[in-house]
Design a protein around this motif. Sequence first.
Motif, mmCIF file in Angstrom:
data_model
loop_
_atom_site.group_PDB
_atom_site.id
_atom_site.type_symbol
_atom_site.label_atom_id
_atom_site.label_comp_id
_atom_site.label_asym_id
_atom_site.label_seq_id
_atom_site.Cartn_x
_atom_site.Cartn_y
_atom_site.Cartn_z
ATOM 1 N N ASP A 288 0.845 -1.191 0.000
ATOM 2 C CA ASP A 288 0.000 0.000 0.000
ATOM 3 C C ASP A 288 0.884 1.247 0.000
ATOM 4 O O ASP A 288 1.588 1.511 0.966
ATOM 5 N N VAL A 340 -9.832 -2.727 -4.623
ATOM 6 C CA VAL A 340 -8.519 -3.243 -5.015
ATOM 7 C C VAL A 340 -8.330 -4.703 -4.617
ATOM 8 O O VAL A 340 -7.243 -5.234 -4.682
ATOM 9 N N ARG A 342 -8.953 -7.420 -6.046
ATOM 10 C CA ARG A 342 -8.479 -8.353 -7.054
ATOM 11 C C ARG A 342 -7.050 -8.056 -7.511
ATOM 12 O O ARG A 342 -6.494 -8.795 -8.293
ATOM 13 N N LEU A 343 -6.525 -6.929 -7.036
ATOM 14 C CA LEU A 343 -5.197 -6.546 -7.517
ATOM 15 C C LEU A 343 -4.105 -7.103 -6.619
ATOM 16 O O LEU A 343 -4.298 -7.305 -5.440
ATOM 17 N N ARG A 344 -2.946 -7.298 -7.226
ATOM 18 C CA ARG A 344 -1.819 -7.812 -6.459
ATOM 19 C C ARG A 344 -0.563 -7.033 -6.757
ATOM 20 O O ARG A 344 -0.434 -6.429 -7.811
ATOM 21 N N ASP A 346 2.460 -5.163 -7.744
ATOM 22 C CA ASP A 346 2.741 -3.860 -8.360
ATOM 23 C C ASP A 346 1.466 -3.096 -8.676
ATOM 24 O O ASP A 346 1.390 -1.894 -8.489
ATOM 25 N N TYR A 347 0.460 -3.822 -9.167
ATOM 26 C CA TYR A 347 -0.773 -3.153 -9.562
ATOM 27 C C TYR A 347 -1.440 -2.519 -8.355
ATOM 28 O O TYR A 347 -1.897 -1.383 -8.388
ATOM 29 N N LEU A 348 -1.452 -3.291 -7.276
ATOM 30 C CA LEU A 348 -2.024 -2.791 -6.037
ATOM 31 C C LEU A 348 -1.277 -1.534 -5.596
ATOM 32 O O LEU A 348 -1.878 -0.530 -5.205
ATOM 33 N N ILE A 350 0.314 0.639 -7.368
ATOM 34 C CA ILE A 350 0.012 1.800 -8.191
ATOM 35 C C ILE A 350 -1.351 2.378 -7.838
ATOM 36 O O ILE A 350 -1.518 3.585 -7.689
ATOM 37 N N VAL A 351 -2.328 1.498 -7.662
ATOM 38 C CA VAL A 351 -3.667 1.987 -7.364
ATOM 39 C C VAL A 351 -3.715 2.667 -5.993
ATOM 40 O O VAL A 351 -4.292 3.740 -5.838
ATOM 41 N N THR A 352 -3.073 2.063 -5.002
ATOM 42 C CA THR A 352 -3.085 2.687 -3.686
ATOM 43 C C THR A 352 -2.331 4.011 -3.707
ATOM 44 O O THR A 352 -2.688 4.961 -3.012
#
Lengths: 572, 250
Positions: A288, A340, A342-344, A346-348, A350-352
Amino acid sequence: MKLATKIGLIAGVVSIYFPVVGITERFDDRTIIDGVLTLGSTIFLVIALAAGYVVAKPRHLPGEEPEPPGPSALLYGAVASGIAGVMAGLFVLLADSVDLRTVLISVTGTLIERLSFGGSAGSAVVIMAVGGAALGALGAGLQLISQSIRRPLVIALGAALLISLTEPLLNAVIPEVLSKLGLKDDTSWLYTGGGLSVTGAILVLVLTFVGVFAWTSRGERVRQAYAGRSNRDRRLIKGGALLLLALFMAYLPQILTSFLSEILGTVGLYILLGLGLNIVVGYAGLLDLGYVAFLAVGSYSTALFVSERSSLGWTLPYWQVVPLTIVIATVIGIMIGGPVLRLRGDYLAIVTLGFGEIARVIVQSDWASPTLGGAQGILGVTAPEVFGVDLREPRNLYYVILISVILVAFISWRLSRSRVGRAWNAMREDEQVAEAMGVSIIGYKLLAFGTGAALGSLSGMFFAIKLGSVFPSSFNLLVSINVLALIILGGMGSIPGVIVGAFVLVGLPELLREFGEFRLLIFGIVLVSLMLLKPEGLIPSRRRKMELHADELEEEQYDDSAGQGGAEPVVT
Amino acid sequence: MSGSEQTPKQTGEPILKLVGVDSYYGPIRALEDVNIEVYQGEIVCLLGSNAAGKTTTLKTILGMVKPRSGEIYLRGNRIDGKKTTEIVAQKVTMVPENRRLFTRMTTRENLEIGAELRDDKDGIEKDLQKVLEIFPRLEERINQRAGTLSGGEQQMLAMGRALMARPEVLLMDEPSMGLAPILVEQVFKTIKEINDQGTTVFLVEQNAHMALEIADRAYVLQTGNIVLSDSAEKLLNDPKMQEAYLGEVT
């Protein structure tokens, strides 16, 4: 020999770099041992010694017994540091004959004069080469003597350097302690001229050496005795040690200056933040990068309900604000967690990261400014009074933060050992399989986000109380990064790690203030070397330690079948 | 499908039943009209080469892949479309392909996580002891990190972890993969033992010979279609089978 040349060249570049950026000249005013050594020259000493030490270090393949270094190591050490010396000397020669100041403004006449030791620039080459070689051999020599002497020696040298460097801090505290003990508050036996006195230096060196030497030779017995005790005894000893530490921390503000108490308070806030994020990142493996959002939620919620100047027009007493803030933060944490899920990895991240920025943009926006005050923030956060004690006063606030830290550390310790902690662990390692084992991924992820948010908001609350006001500019990305960095530095998933990490990452820059513009440079060097030397963090959790150090060969053999789909953040 | 014959265990209602299941990964069809029946107490084997859809079948049963059409029944109740945790809670447990242990957790923690959905502390402890009895090697490694175990021990741990859930239906995905022949034999012996104690086993394998030795019945999957199904004994002697999967020239 190739290695010696390589290390020598590196050391040479480093020892030219320091004077060029102006560190040497500036630090020449800073005493390490009064009348003997200045910080500027200490840097060269350390570089030359370290180069020799590294070159002579025995190299071996994993699983093989290291071969003890022979006398040839001395030669290699001398060569390495000799090369560095020649390079530095040639640089002085160059700087003396050509005016470099147009490009490198720090290369002043005084600097060259100092570097040539009062003689001509030509002699500097000789002095530096010979001196470097001698020091390199000395450094290499350290590898030749037995471990039981080498370790105390190196630690003693380090301790002397550290105690000397922290003179402004300690020299303010020690008189206080002495006078409390009923002694004369005179520190001239230890510190003179802004550094250690000669007697002080000898005292520190001898005491540390003897202390560490005694520990290495006798410590094993103590450790064995400790390990031989029953589980219950060990827990008692551990508990006792922690209690002593807590008492010490509680007593600390009495002897510290107000400035230092304030720093301690800030460190405490970051410990709280770190403990919260540690649950999200360290335990549950959800990277995060927007954690600052929860700090903001905590601060703004506190300010809104407490300040008479907030847009609400009414206020609530603190005993209602605290639970309310935590509830709000938890709800927001779960709300952020929802999308979020479903995200893991690196993607998580970026979104956080985006969420963190959204939080800041919202509080700054015109849209929210009628409620949250926009760029002006909210002023007039009154400090709570508990039994007539004003908590704005740094020392009092410190106590509240200390108690919170102890409480939160205890909670997260219990969590890590609970069923929840185990499920988080499993989820972090392999989400799919954890789910197939019946671990409710959605539930545990939301729980992690919620807990993290609640703890983050607690810190935010203190933050608002401490400043007496909240501004959107306090909640920038750097805070998130800092908190993440302190977790990594201390050791992911480890509670003592978070605490030490916070001291190093937040406390150290404050203590380095006297180094002015070089503060961040030194800080950076410290961080990089720490991560190189201890990639698992200062106080790694048991799990991490195993991961990075134990049986590395076995690891490779079996790791091919594992770790696919793991949501492990790859920050380290 | 070739004509299949009733074996003695095929009595009553099947415990697990797939009816006309189609599964997709995006636009790619992985399973086409798959019909499988598994009866209480059987070992049923799903054979097939790489990419035949064997693992997809298991994932579909567990709800990790949602079937686009068709129905899945567990003890007569429809389970397709349900969440994985709900299905697992009904005593269906999987031993995943490649073991997929939690490598940084200890053997004990791995076993404990297997009992995640259970609340009976005493029962869990008892089952832990039972698993350690079946796999004494794990007892020696109880506090060791799972990633440091040998391949065979890892397979034992993966099976032990599944048993901790006290499954009535055990789904196994290629338990022989990457193991030495002697270990494979041991693994299959253990599967048989687990089955003898009343657990129904649905086994996915490439190692057709070994699997058919212990299985009651088997299905053969080819590019998402069931092309053969019969009793294990018949399939072992089926010339088509021998040619295609058992590597014997007829």
